[in-house]
Design a protein around this motif. Structure first.
Motif, PDB file in Angstrom:
ATOM      1  N   PRO A  88       0.809  -1.214   0.000  1.00  0.00           N
ATOM      2  CA  PRO A  88       0.000   0.000   0.000  1.00  0.00           C
ATOM      3  C   PRO A  88       0.850   1.276   0.000  1.00  0.00           C
ATOM      4  O   PRO A  88       2.032   1.244   0.315  1.00  0.00           O
ATOM      5  N   SER A  89       0.179   2.400  -0.330  1.00  0.00           N
ATOM      6  CA  SER A  89       0.914   3.647  -0.526  1.00  0.00           C
ATOM      7  C   SER A  89       1.482   4.213   0.767  1.00  0.00           C
ATOM      8  O   SER A  89       2.490   4.915   0.755  1.00  0.00           O
ATOM      9  N   ASP A  90       0.838   3.935   1.894  1.00  0.00           N
ATOM     10  CA  ASP A  90       1.283   4.499   3.171  1.00  0.00           C
ATOM     11  C   ASP A  90       2.356   3.600   3.772  1.00  0.00           C
ATOM     12  O   ASP A  90       2.103   2.786   4.648  1.00  0.00           O
ATOM     13  N   PHE A  91       3.588   3.759   3.289  1.00  0.00           N
ATOM     14  CA  PHE A  91       4.671   2.869   3.696  1.00  0.00           C
ATOM     15  C   PHE A  91       5.543   3.460   4.804  1.00  0.00           C
ATOM     16  O   PHE A  91       6.499   2.822   5.240  1.00  0.00           O
ATOM     17  N   ILE A  92       5.220   4.650   5.240  1.00  0.00           N
ATOM     18  CA  ILE A  92       6.010   5.269   6.306  1.00  0.00           C
ATOM     19  C   ILE A  92       5.296   5.118   7.640  1.00  0.00           C
ATOM     20  O   ILE A  92       5.878   4.685   8.619  1.00  0.00           O
ATOM     21  N   SER A  93       4.044   5.469   7.685  1.00  0.00           N
ATOM     22  CA  SER A  93       3.273   5.169   8.886  1.00  0.00           C
ATOM     23  C   SER A  93       2.799   3.725   8.790  1.00  0.00           C
ATOM     24  O   SER A  93       3.117   3.020   7.852  1.00  0.00           O
ATOM     25  N   GLY A  94       2.045   3.286   9.759  1.00  0.00           N
ATOM     26  CA  GLY A  94       1.611   1.900   9.750  1.00  0.00           C
ATOM     27  C   GLY A  94       2.060   1.205  11.017  1.00  0.00           C
ATOM     28  O   GLY A  94       2.590   1.824  11.930  1.00  0.00           O
ATOM     29  N   SER A  95       1.835  -0.080  11.074  1.00  0.00           N
ATOM     30  CA  SER A  95       2.155  -0.828  12.303  1.00  0.00           C
ATOM     31  C   SER A  95       3.335  -1.750  12.044  1.00  0.00           C
ATOM     32  O   SER A  95       3.178  -2.851  11.569  1.00  0.00           O
ATOM     33  N   CYS A  96       4.519  -1.276  12.302  1.00  0.00           N
ATOM     34  CA  CYS A  96       5.707  -2.114  12.192  1.00  0.00           C
ATOM     35  C   CYS A  96       5.936  -2.835  13.521  1.00  0.00           C
ATOM     36  O   CYS A  96       5.666  -2.287  14.580  1.00  0.00           O
ATOM     37  N   PRO A  97       6.475  -4.033  13.466  1.00  0.00           N
ATOM     38  CA  PRO A  97       6.631  -4.810  14.703  1.00  0.00           C
ATOM     39  C   PRO A  97       7.901  -4.503  15.471  1.00  0.00           C
ATOM     40  O   PRO A  97       8.260  -5.247  16.366  1.00  0.00           O
ATOM     41  N   ASN A  98       8.583  -3.424  15.135  1.00  0.00           N
ATOM     42  CA  ASN A  98       9.844  -3.101  15.813  1.00  0.00           C
ATOM     43  C   ASN A  98       9.820  -1.662  16.327  1.00  0.00           C
ATOM     44  O   ASN A  98       9.193  -0.780  15.740  1.00  0.00           O
ATOM     45  N   PRO A  99      10.544  -1.359  17.420  1.00  0.00           N
ATOM     46  CA  PRO A  99      10.531  -0.008  17.998  1.00  0.00           C
ATOM     47  C   PRO A  99      11.365   0.973  17.182  1.00  0.00           C
ATOM     48  O   PRO A  99      12.220   0.581  16.391  1.00  0.00           O
ATOM     49  N   ARG A 100      11.089   2.259  17.393  1.00  0.00           N
ATOM     50  CA  ARG A 100      11.881   3.307  16.737  1.00  0.00           C
ATOM     51  C   ARG A 100      13.283   3.393  17.345  1.00  0.00           C
ATOM     52  O   ARG A 100      13.475   3.111  18.520  1.00  0.00           O
ATOM     53  N   ARG A 101      14.238   3.863  16.544  1.00  0.00           N
ATOM     54  CA  ARG A 101      15.586   4.104  17.089  1.00  0.00           C
ATOM     55  C   ARG A 101      15.590   5.359  17.945  1.00  0.00           C
ATOM     56  O   ARG A 101      16.137   5.386  19.036  1.00  0.00           O
ATOM     57  N   TYR A 102      14.966   6.427  17.394  1.00  0.00           N
ATOM     58  CA  TYR A 102      14.914   7.701  18.104  1.00  0.00           C
ATOM     59  C   TYR A 102      13.465   8.195  18.080  1.00  0.00           C
ATOM     60  O   TYR A 102      12.742   7.968  17.105  1.00  0.00           O
ATOM     61  N   PRO A 103      13.032   8.880  19.121  1.00  0.00           N
ATOM     62  CA  PRO A 103      11.611   9.261  19.232  1.00  0.00           C
ATOM     63  C   PRO A 103      11.081  10.076  18.060  1.00  0.00           C
ATOM     64  O   PRO A 103       9.916   9.961  17.712  1.00  0.00           O
ATOM     65  N   THR A 104      11.904  10.915  17.439  1.00  0.00           N
ATOM     66  CA  THR A 104      11.394  11.814  16.396  1.00  0.00           C
ATOM     67  C   THR A 104      11.896  11.460  15.001  1.00  0.00           C
ATOM     68  O   THR A 104      11.678  12.215  14.056  1.00  0.00           O
ATOM     69  N   GLU A 105      12.579  10.356  14.850  1.00  0.00           N
ATOM     70  CA  GLU A 105      13.192  10.052  13.552  1.00  0.00           C
ATOM     71  C   GLU A 105      12.200   9.346  12.634  1.00  0.00           C
ATOM     72  O   GLU A 105      11.693   8.281  12.963  1.00  0.00           O
ATOM     73  N   PRO A 106      11.883   9.943  11.472  1.00  0.00           N
ATOM     74  CA  PRO A 106      10.951   9.309  10.532  1.00  0.00           C
ATOM     75  C   PRO A 106      11.654   8.208   9.736  1.00  0.00           C
ATOM     76  O   PRO A 106      12.638   8.463   9.043  1.00  0.00           O
ATOM     77  N   LEU A 107      11.161   7.006   9.824  1.00  0.00           N
ATOM     78  CA  LEU A 107      11.802   5.875   9.162  1.00  0.00           C
ATOM     79  C   LEU A 107      10.769   4.991   8.463  1.00  0.00           C
ATOM     80  O   LEU A 107       9.578   5.062   8.765  1.00  0.00           O
ATOM     81  N   LEU A 108      11.245   4.173   7.543  1.00  0.00           N
ATOM     82  CA  LEU A 108      10.353   3.310   6.770  1.00  0.00           C
ATOM     83  C   LEU A 108      10.146   1.977   7.483  1.00  0.00           C
ATOM     84  O   LEU A 108      10.994   1.527   8.235  1.00  0.00           O
ATOM     85  N   CYS A 109       9.014   1.345   7.209  1.00  0.00           N
ATOM     86  CA  CYS A 109       8.725   0.102   7.899  1.00  0.00           C
ATOM     87  C   CYS A 109       8.457  -1.067   6.961  1.00  0.00           C
ATOM     88  O   CYS A 109       8.119  -2.150   7.421  1.00  0.00           O
ATOM     89  N   THR A 110       8.600  -0.859   5.658  1.00  0.00           N
ATOM     90  CA  THR A 110       8.344  -1.959   4.737  1.00  0.00           C
ATOM     91  C   THR A 110       9.200  -1.803   3.497  1.00  0.00           C
ATOM     92  O   THR A 110       9.604  -0.689   3.142  1.00  0.00           O
ATOM     93  N   ALA A 111       9.465  -2.903   2.836  1.00  0.00           N
ATOM     94  CA  ALA A 111      10.218  -2.877   1.584  1.00  0.00           C
ATOM     95  C   ALA A 111       9.280  -2.526   0.428  1.00  0.00           C
ATOM     96  O   ALA A 111       8.081  -2.783   0.489  1.00  0.00           O
ATOM     97  N   PRO A 112       9.802  -1.949  -0.659  1.00  0.00           N
ATOM     98  CA  PRO A 112       8.962  -1.704  -1.829  1.00  0.00           C
ATOM     99  C   PRO A 112       8.620  -3.024  -2.529  1.00  0.00           C
ATOM    100  O   PRO A 112       9.202  -4.072  -2.220  1.00  0.00           O
ATOM    101  N   ILE A 113       7.688  -2.957  -3.462  1.00  0.00           N
ATOM    102  CA  ILE A 113       7.369  -4.151  -4.258  1.00  0.00           C
ATOM    103  C   ILE A 113       8.284  -4.258  -5.480  1.00  0.00           C
ATOM    104  O   ILE A 113       8.445  -5.340  -6.036  1.00  0.00           O
ATOM    105  N   LYS A 114       8.879  -3.140  -5.881  1.00  0.00           N
ATOM    106  CA  LYS A 114       9.876  -3.151  -6.963  1.00  0.00           C
ATOM    107  C   LYS A 114      10.593  -1.806  -6.975  1.00  0.00           C
ATOM    108  O   LYS A 114      10.134  -0.838  -6.360  1.00  0.00           O
ATOM    109  N   TYR A 115      11.721  -1.742  -7.689  1.00  0.00           N
ATOM    110  CA  TYR A 115      12.450  -0.473  -7.789  1.00  0.00           C
ATOM    111  C   TYR A 115      13.320  -0.488  -9.038  1.00  0.00           C
ATOM    112  O   TYR A 115      13.570  -1.537  -9.648  1.00  0.00           O
ATOM    113  N   GLN A 116      13.781   0.707  -9.412  1.00  0.00           N
ATOM    114  CA  GLN A 116      14.665   0.856 -10.565  1.00  0.00           C
ATOM    115  C   GLN A 116      15.560   2.062 -10.317  1.00  0.00           C
ATOM    116  O   GLN A 116      15.145   3.042  -9.678  1.00  0.00           O
ATOM    117  N   TYR A 117      16.792   1.992 -10.789  1.00  0.00           N
ATOM    118  CA  TYR A 117      17.688   3.137 -10.646  1.00  0.00           C
ATOM    119  C   TYR A 117      17.212   4.292 -11.522  1.00  0.00           C
ATOM    120  O   TYR A 117      16.762   4.084 -12.662  1.00  0.00           O
TER     121      TYR A 117
END
Length: 620
Positions: A88-117
């Motif tokens: 799904p498009s909302d790949f930054i928010s969501g329910s990841c099963p792991n804690p954040r490294r830092y309280p305010t650091e925005p991080l990704l929680c899922t891999a893409p389905i494909k990518y290209q350089y």
């Protein structure tokens, strides 16, 4: 954009990386992305735009496949910038099963389905802008397209856009036929976004009659399965590789007339009585066991999946996959059944790749029974009851293969089964579970081999993923075994006693054929035409379906008749009860590069040779 930011720890990423099944194993492209290091640094100069017709609608759309043009750019282009597709498009928010490294650091929680350089588009480095086309399939959700800088090792998200899902994201897609437990039963499995409480899944089917599209159709209800993150055994399947699989439906078309052509169409009836339909297809019903007719079967392993838009292919991970698929689609009218003996998409815990694989093979599986076997990249995970204590499945531990495809096993978790198809009997074993004497699988193999009536089903075939017979593969030679550990030790007397014609294996990514063998000895000097008393089994490695190729030992064993380090598949053609043709074809051109024939009467199967008959006595 409102975001709840979470992180996947470095230790999880380490587990996500593919564990080699051999010294020459490849790397799942998605595992190279350091999701645990990704940061969100949206930049004012960066842009990403996606343009397409309504997905699943319009003249250029296939209903379940669409091509999207993505435009992107920013003021600081770099060689290792890349464009990712998330769903799904909302790949930054969501329910990841792991804690954040830092309280305010925005991080990704899922891999893409494909990518290209990004520099896949000409002049990106010069102009700071580019255009790429991505092929999307209906995966039950919307999409995001993201521009990253920092390469795969230190990804920084600088630009982002969203795209709506397909016209009907829940529509039934990618049917997979499989022969049932009896010859007059065909199963069809498909994927949708409809749970059983939302819509009633069924297949509408009937016999094709002359002069018309078909007779009065029947409707057969389908069962529905799914699984959740907790069904996975480890990372990445349980973490960054997780994606909701939708719902998997299976219906059975029973009481089929042998060799008759049938039409079918999958559908879901909504509460208001309207029906959401899949595409219409036809198939030919299997022959009766023992029936004499032209019967043609394809066997290969280790195909994998590839992207027609060129994405995910930086590592040339499954370079021959599309060639094999396309060769089989082109020749669809000239074979009746497929056995894909393990290592299907090499998803390795990235669940989205199973949808991609079912889409790739759908032109085959929707028309022909597509029978599968369990491979190390489907099943293996430590401490889960398998024979090999390795991490090759990426935490899937068999759940995906056992749910996404139907096969006529008594217990779906025990991936062994038999198929009677006309003059053939296929005994499909699971090399990822213990097969040694005294185990449940050994009992199955013995029963499968011993209960076939060779008068009427003369062609007895054994198949498994790992090499339990013979292969002059490089790393087997280095181990001095030419097989898996303890591979043929418990099985070779069964193959000999019950006169197995051919034993097929994958796992080794090349092609090799042996002479008829027993106890390491060639029992025939013939190379292309076998006849007379049957006194050994021919072993075939057919693992060149599409994944990176493996090499051979430099010294050619005396039992190795033909070797080819290329992509290809094998074909068996039974003309009658006495004549069988074997062919090996390369995927690149569909031409035959190795072949042999077997001509044999029933008495040639009965004739006693070493270790093939029980002790006898003379009666007076």
């Amino acid at each position: 954009m409102g975001m709840a930011h979470v992180v996947v720890l470095a230790a999880v990423l380490a587990m996500a990386t593919t564990v080699s099944a051999s010294p020459e194993a490849g790397v799942q492209p998605l595992s190279k992305i350091a999701i645990h290091k990704a940061t969100v640094e949206l930049h004012g100069s960066a842009y990403v735009r996606a343009s397409a017709l309504l997905l699943g609608d319009g003249d250029q759309q296939e209903g379940d496949t669409a091509t999207v043009t993505v435009e992107y750019g920013w003021q600081n282009p770099a060689t290792d910038d890349w464009i990712a597709v998330f769903s799904p498009s909302d790949f930054i928010s969501g329910s990841c099963p792991n804690p954040r490294r830092y309280p305010t650091e925005p991080l990704l929680c899922t891999a893409p389905i494909k990518y290209q350089y990004a520099n896949f588009s000409a002049n990106y480095l010069y102009w700071g802008k580019g255009t790429i086309q991505f092929q999307l399939i209906n995966q039950r959700s919307d999409f995001s397209f993201a521009l990253f800088t920092g390469g795969l090792e230190n990804p920084k998200l600088v630009g982002l856009t969203k795209l709506s899902p397909f016209k009907n994201p829940k529509a039934p897609v990618f049917p997979r036929l499989a022969q049932g437990k009896t010859h007059d039963e065909m199963a069809v499995t498909w994927t949708s976004g409809y749970d059983v409480g939302e819509a009633y899944p069924f297949v509408e089917w009937g016999m094709v009659t002359s002069g018309s599209g078909g007779g009065n159709p029947a409707r057969t209800p389908a069962g529905t399965l799914t699984f959740n993150r907790g069904s996975m055994c480890g990372a990445p399947a349980r973490t960054i590789g997780w994606r909701d699989p939708g719902f998997i439906h299976t219906a059975f078309m029973r009481g089929l007339w042998p060799n008759k052509e049938y039409f079918y169409k999958i559908g879901h009836e909504l509460p208001d009585g309207t029906v959401v339909w899949g595409k219409p297809y036809t198939f030919r019903a299997p022959p009766t066991p023992g029936q004499s007719s032209l019967q043609r079967v394809i066997v290969f392993g280790d195909m994998g999946k590839a992207e027609r838009d060129g994405s995910n292919e930086y590592a040339n991970y499954q370079p021959g996959s599309l060639n094999t698929t396309d060769a089989l689609v082109k020749d669809l009218d000239n074979f009746d059944m497929v056995f894909h003996i393990g290592d299907l998409p090499y998803a390795n815990g990235y669940i989205s790749q199973w949808d991609q694989f079912t889409a790739q093979v759908a032109p085959i599986s929707a028309r022909k029974p597509y029978m599968i076997a369990s491979g190390n990249h489907e099943r293996d995970w430590p401490n889960t009851g398998g024979f090999f204590d390795v991490e090759d499945s990426g935490g899937e531990c068999g759940v995906l293969a056992e749910t996404m495809y139907y096969y006529p096993a008594e217990n779906r978790a025990n991936f062994w089964y038999k198929v009677d198809y006309g003059m053939f009997r296929f005994c499909v074993a699971d090399s990822e579970h213990d097969w040694r004497e005294g185990t449940p699988q050994y009992k199955f193999i013995k029963e499968c081999l011993s209960t076939v009536d060779r008068k009427h089903q003369p062609w007895l075939i054994f198949a498994a993923h790992r090499v339990l017979g013979y292969s002059s593969n490089k790393w087997y030679a280095e181990q001095g075994s030419f097989e898996e550990p303890e591979g043929r030790e418990s099985l070779q007397k069964l193959w000999q006693r019950y006169r197995v014609d051919l034993a097929f294996f994958g796992h080794v990514h090349n092609y090799e054929r042996t002479c008829p063998l027993y106890q390491n000895q060639c029992v025939s000097n013939e190379r292309s035409r076998y006849s007379g008393t049957m006194n050994g089994t021919i072993f075939v490695v057919a693992g060149g379906g599409g994944s990176h190729l493996n090499g051979y030992t430099s010294a050619i064993p005396k039992w190795s008749v033909f070797r080819d380090r290329d992509y290809g598949f094998t074909k068996l053609t039974a003309f009658n009860h006495s004549s069988l043709l074997f062919e090996y074809k390369r995927s690149s051109d569909g031409k035959v590069y190795d072949n042999f024939t077997i001509h044999r009467d029933y008495r040639d199967v009965l004739g006693c040779v070493h270790d093939s008959c029980f002790p006898t006595t003379l009666a007076t």
